[in-house]
Design a protein around this motif. Structure first.
Motif, PDB file in Angstrom:
ATOM      1  N   GLY A   1     -17.419 -67.028   1.409  1.00  0.00           N
ATOM      2  CA  GLY A   1     -17.257 -66.070   0.326  1.00  0.00           C
ATOM      3  C   GLY A   1     -17.925 -66.493  -0.960  1.00  0.00           C
ATOM      4  N   VAL A   2     -18.558 -67.662  -0.973  1.00  0.00           N
ATOM      5  CA  VAL A   2     -19.268 -68.092  -2.169  1.00  0.00           C
ATOM      6  C   VAL A   2     -20.428 -67.142  -2.451  1.00  0.00           C
TER       7      VAL A   2
ATOM      8  N   GLU B   1      -7.916 -49.852  22.317  1.00  0.00           N
ATOM      9  CA  GLU B   1      -7.604 -50.263  23.695  1.00  0.00           C
ATOM     10  C   GLU B   1      -8.619 -49.676  24.680  1.00  0.00           C
TER      11      GLU B   1
ATOM     12  N   VAL C   1     -19.691 -59.382   6.801  1.00  0.00           N
ATOM     13  CA  VAL C   1     -19.078 -60.640   7.203  1.00  0.00           C
ATOM     14  C   VAL C   1     -17.583 -60.429   7.128  1.00  0.00           C
ATOM     15  N   LEU C   2     -16.882 -60.742   8.211  1.00  0.00           N
ATOM     16  CA  LEU C   2     -15.429 -60.598   8.228  1.00  0.00           C
ATOM     17  C   LEU C   2     -14.824 -61.884   8.762  1.00  0.00           C
ATOM     18  N   THR C   3     -13.698 -62.272   8.191  1.00  0.00           N
ATOM     19  CA  THR C   3     -13.005 -63.457   8.699  1.00  0.00           C
ATOM     20  C   THR C   3     -11.540 -63.120   8.906  1.00  0.00           C
ATOM     21  N   ARG C   4     -10.916 -63.818   9.820  1.00  0.00           N
ATOM     22  CA  ARG C   4      -9.478 -63.622  10.064  1.00  0.00           C
ATOM     23  C   ARG C   4      -8.801 -64.968   9.908  1.00  0.00           C
TER      24      ARG C   4
ATOM     25  N   GLY D   1     -21.323 -61.422  -8.216  1.00  0.00           N
ATOM     26  CA  GLY D   1     -21.979 -61.632  -6.932  1.00  0.00           C
ATOM     27  C   GLY D   1     -23.188 -62.552  -7.024  1.00  0.00           C
TER      28      GLY D   1
ATOM     29  N   ASP E   1     -10.642 -52.587  15.464  1.00  0.00           N
ATOM     30  CA  ASP E   1      -9.343 -52.944  14.911  1.00  0.00           C
ATOM     31  C   ASP E   1      -9.537 -54.118  13.965  1.00  0.00           C
ATOM     32  N   ARG E   2      -9.862 -53.774  12.736  1.00  0.00           N
ATOM     33  CA  ARG E   2     -10.287 -54.833  11.821  1.00  0.00           C
ATOM     34  C   ARG E   2      -9.300 -55.035  10.679  1.00  0.00           C
TER      35      ARG E   2
ATOM     36  N   ARG F   1     -11.710 -51.493  25.046  1.00  0.00           N
ATOM     37  CA  ARG F   1     -11.575 -52.760  25.748  1.00  0.00           C
ATOM     38  C   ARG F   1     -11.595 -52.537  27.263  1.00  0.00           C
TER      39      ARG F   1
ATOM     40  N   TYR G   1     -15.251 -70.696  -2.907  1.00  0.00           N
ATOM     41  CA  TYR G   1     -14.884 -69.392  -3.442  1.00  0.00           C
ATOM     42  C   TYR G   1     -13.496 -69.438  -4.081  1.00  0.00           C
ATOM     43  N   LEU G   2     -13.450 -69.047  -5.328  1.00  0.00           N
ATOM     44  CA  LEU G   2     -12.195 -68.875  -6.057  1.00  0.00           C
ATOM     45  C   LEU G   2     -12.380 -67.605  -6.872  1.00  0.00           C
TER      46      LEU G   2
ATOM     47  N   ARG H   1     -22.368 -63.362  -1.214  1.00  0.00           N
ATOM     48  CA  ARG H   1     -22.122 -62.097  -0.523  1.00  0.00           C
ATOM     49  C   ARG H   1     -23.414 -61.618   0.126  1.00  0.00           C
TER      50      ARG H   1
ATOM     51  N   ALA I   1      -6.828 -56.901  10.501  1.00  0.00           N
ATOM     52  CA  ALA I   1      -6.423 -58.288  10.287  1.00  0.00           C
ATOM     53  C   ALA I   1      -7.516 -59.100   9.593  1.00  0.00           C
ATOM     54  N   PHE I   2      -8.688 -58.483   9.395  1.00  0.00           N
ATOM     55  CA  PHE I   2      -9.817 -59.225   8.849  1.00  0.00           C
ATOM     56  C   PHE I   2      -9.951 -59.049   7.346  1.00  0.00           C
ATOM     57  N   ALA I   3     -10.531 -60.044   6.719  1.00  0.00           N
ATOM     58  CA  ALA I   3     -10.784 -59.972   5.288  1.00  0.00           C
ATOM     59  C   ALA I   3     -12.267 -60.148   5.049  1.00  0.00           C
ATOM     60  N   VAL I   4     -12.748 -59.520   3.984  1.00  0.00           N
ATOM     61  CA  VAL I   4     -14.128 -59.724   3.585  1.00  0.00           C
ATOM     62  C   VAL I   4     -14.149 -60.914   2.635  1.00  0.00           C
ATOM     63  N   PRO I   5     -14.791 -62.011   3.027  1.00  0.00           N
ATOM     64  CA  PRO I   5     -14.753 -63.188   2.153  1.00  0.00           C
ATOM     65  C   PRO I   5     -15.453 -62.922   0.818  1.00  0.00           C
ATOM     66  N   GLY I   6     -14.885 -63.496  -0.224  1.00  0.00           N
ATOM     67  CA  GLY I   6     -15.544 -63.435  -1.524  1.00  0.00           C
ATOM     68  C   GLY I   6     -15.275 -62.177  -2.314  1.00  0.00           C
ATOM     69  N   VAL I   7     -14.340 -61.357  -1.862  1.00  0.00           N
ATOM     70  CA  VAL I   7     -14.015 -60.159  -2.623  1.00  0.00           C
ATOM     71  C   VAL I   7     -12.572 -60.258  -3.091  1.00  0.00           C
TER      72      VAL I   7
ATOM     73  N   TYR J   1     -14.520 -57.675  22.229  1.00  0.00           N
ATOM     74  CA  TYR J   1     -13.343 -57.892  21.418  1.00  0.00           C
ATOM     75  C   TYR J   1     -12.588 -56.624  21.088  1.00  0.00           C
TER      76      TYR J   1
END
Ligand SMILES: Nc1ncnc2c1ncn2[C@@H]1O[C@H](COP(=O)(O)OP(=O)(O)O)[C@@H](O)[C@H]1O
Ligand SMILES: [Mg+2]
Lengths: 249, 298
Positions: free
Chosen positions: A81-82, B3, A90-93, B292, B17-18, B6, B126-127, A84, B20-26, B13
């Motif tokens: 995430g540093v 389903e 890009v997705l992470t869980r 960004g 069904d996304r 699948r 990332y913070l 974009r 549970a996922f996060a977009v990093p850095g947002v 996969y």
């Protein structure tokens, strides 16, 4: 059936990712203004990654291979995430932690103890988590009684051991490692390797960049080769290493 | 229906069904700072612990600096330029204004440089990056406390009896200054990543700040000299409102004779608060637009 889909769901999804760096030629208002007046270009662009698709599953240990400047660090920074992406997703869980340049948040004038708390918090740990792990962190780093000494009096080896120890004790589901496993002296490296193996065994997802091909082939089952920002191989790690050696810069 | 995919084997996969996922850095901007309270506390602590590191006097500098500044202004403005004739208890008047501007200058100045100063972290981990300017504003506030305590002690010595209204005014003034400094700090701090002109421009602004609010003189002098529209603009400066709130809280109750006060000071304060909030929103907006690029441009 949420249970099975949970188990099957990947940890990292990278889809059609492109990363373009903009190299600016101007660094002040004045230069930009003059360039604009003369209709000169103020920046040129560079495609560091292009059309990248990678999916990393739960508990996989993936080695990322490629020559200098091929875009490995850029890819890890996109996952953390540093950076974009300029196109694609890009997705992470789960929780992501990075062993990317350990000790970035260390302050030389603070004691080892203060730095452990500060850095663990920077890496996303709560106070309770740090309190619980503190002794383990110090123990692993072999800093001992120096923990209350200011970090500027540490030898570079001590510094790196403490920083690494903090990073490796954070809570995470996905660990990104960028060329930092070659830290400390031989016994400490041994210990780090053991720790990495332990992580793989406990089903953490690892994404590793290293020039140590021996270590990569030992830890990872899967290897991805990147050349000038494009994926040229994705498969079993030994074949990946062969593909890397066969490719030229 | 994921389903179905699948079962079809269309995707390894199960397609989208996304949830549970996060977009990093947002992140959620300034709001994220609340969930990073603990880190914010440690960053502020670091700033405070390392501020006077290696100096013998240490925290005494937080008293020496404003005292020296006060002395110079008092000698030049009060004694040499005779401004103290028109203003009762001029030293208290002077000091209660100076501390407000000092708080603003310190907070705004440091917040502007905060992203560049934390380069190593911004480039690698990332913070929510808003943490850095906000931590600097908190640090500035902690360094303002010694000055505030001197002001309070001096006022109590000359016979100040605080009322709830005084304290409310002083708190409002601090809130105005902190919000304004945070907003401006995020605005100029994010531009500063690409254009270091920004921090030089801010130094210029800070130079003006002391003179464009009634710190060293009385607002009546401005009112008597300039056209009405310019005076209205002068009074709309949020710093002017904050300084006058401090005058009303600390200086005015301690003087014997009558003195002119701005009309409708609470109205001015309300306007100042509104301007500060708008500045904060604009600062956050620009910050998010530029964020960004921080990691790659630093
Ligand atoms: N912040 C940046 N600005 C411009 N170009 C960059 C930046 N970071 C990396 N690059 C360029 O992108 C390419 C890939 O870099 P990197 O991801 O660090 O490669 P690797 O880690 O594989 O050695 C290199 O050519 C590098 O010069
Ligand atoms: Mg690299």
């Amino acid at each position: 059936m949420p249970k099975t889909s949970e188990a099957e769901a990947p940890r990292i999804i990278i889809e059609g990712v492109r990363k373009t760096y903009r190299l600016r030629h101007t660094h002040s208002f004045k230069e930009t203004f003059v360039a604009w007046l003369r209709k000169k270009q103020t920046a040129s662009t560079f495609e560091a990654l292009e059309g990248l698709d990678i999916t990393v599953g739960e508990g996989e240990a993936v080695g990322l291979l490629g020559y200098n400047g091929s875009g490995k660090s850029t890819l890890l920074k996109l996952v953390s995430g540093v950076l974009r992406p300029d196109a694609g997703t890009v997705l992470t869980r789960g929780r992501v932690a990075g062993l990317i340049e350990v000790g970035a948040g260390f302050h030389p004038d603070l004691s080892g103890r203060e730095n452990v708390y500060l850095n663990a918090a920077i890496l996303g740990m709560s106070k309770e988590e740090i309190d619980a792990k503190f002794d383990e962190i110090v123990e692993f780093s072999e800093i001992g009684e120096f923990i209350d000494t200011e970090v500027k009096h540490y030898s570079s080896g001590m510094f790196v051991r403490l920083a690494f120890s903090v990073a490796i004790h954070t809570q995470f589901d996905i660990l990104l490692v960028d060329e930092v496993l070659a830290v400390g002296d031989a016994p400490f490296r041994e210990k780090c390797n053991a720790k990495i193996h332990e992580l793989v065994a406990s089903d953490k997802t690892l994404f590793i960049v290293s020039h140590d091909l021996g270590m990569i082939s030992e830890i990872c089952d899967r290897g991805i080769v990147i050349k000038r920002g494009r994926k040229i191989f994705d498969g079993p790690v030994d074949e990946a290493i062969a593909a890397l050696k066969a490719s030229k810069r | 229906m994921p389903e179905a995919f699948r079962i079809d084997g269309m995707s390894q996969y199960g397609l989208p069904d996304r949830s549970a996922f996060a977009v990093p850095g947002v992140g959620r901007g300034v709001l994220d700072v609340f969930s990073y309270r603990y880190l914010l506390r440690l960053l502020v602590r670091k700033g405070i612990l390392t501020r006077y590191h290696g100096s013998v006097l240490g925290w005494a500098w937080s008293y020496v600096k404003p005292a020296a500044q006060f002395l110079i202004y008092y000698l030049v403005m009060g004694v040499f330029l005779n401004l103290n004739r028109g203003i009762d208890a001029f030293p208290v008047y002077l000091f209660s204004g100076i501390v407000v501007v000092n708080l603003f200058n310190e907070a705004f100045g440091n917040a502007t440089k905060s992203i560049v100063n934390n380069k190593a972290l911004v480039k690698k981990i990332y913070l929510p990056r808003e943490l850095f300017p906000i931590a600097d504003v908190f640090i500035a506030f902690v360094h303002f406390l010694p000055q505030l305590s001197i002001l309070i002690v001096v006022c109590l010595v000359v016979g100040w009896v605080p009322t709830v209204l005084h304290l409310a005014g002083a708190l409002l003034a601090m809130l105005i200054v902190l919000l304004l400094a945070t907003g401006l700090g995020m605005l100029f701090g994010s531009v500063n990543v690409s254009f270091r002109d920004s921090q030089n421009l801010v130094e210029l602004i800070l130079l003006f700040a002391t003179w464009t609010s009634p710190v060293l003189y009385s607002f009546t002098m401005v009112r008597d000299k300039v056209p009405t529209w310019l005076f209205d603009l002068y009074m709309a400066n949020p710093l002017t409102a904050a300084v006058e709130l401090f005058h009303s809280a600390f200086w005015y109750p301690t003087i014997a004779g009558p003195a002119e006060r701005p009309e409708n000071l609470w109205g001015l304060a309300g306007l100042a608060l509104a301007i500060s909030i708008v500045t904060l929103l604009v600062g956050q907006f620009v910050f998010r637009r530029l964020e960004g690029r921080f990691a790659q441009d630093l």
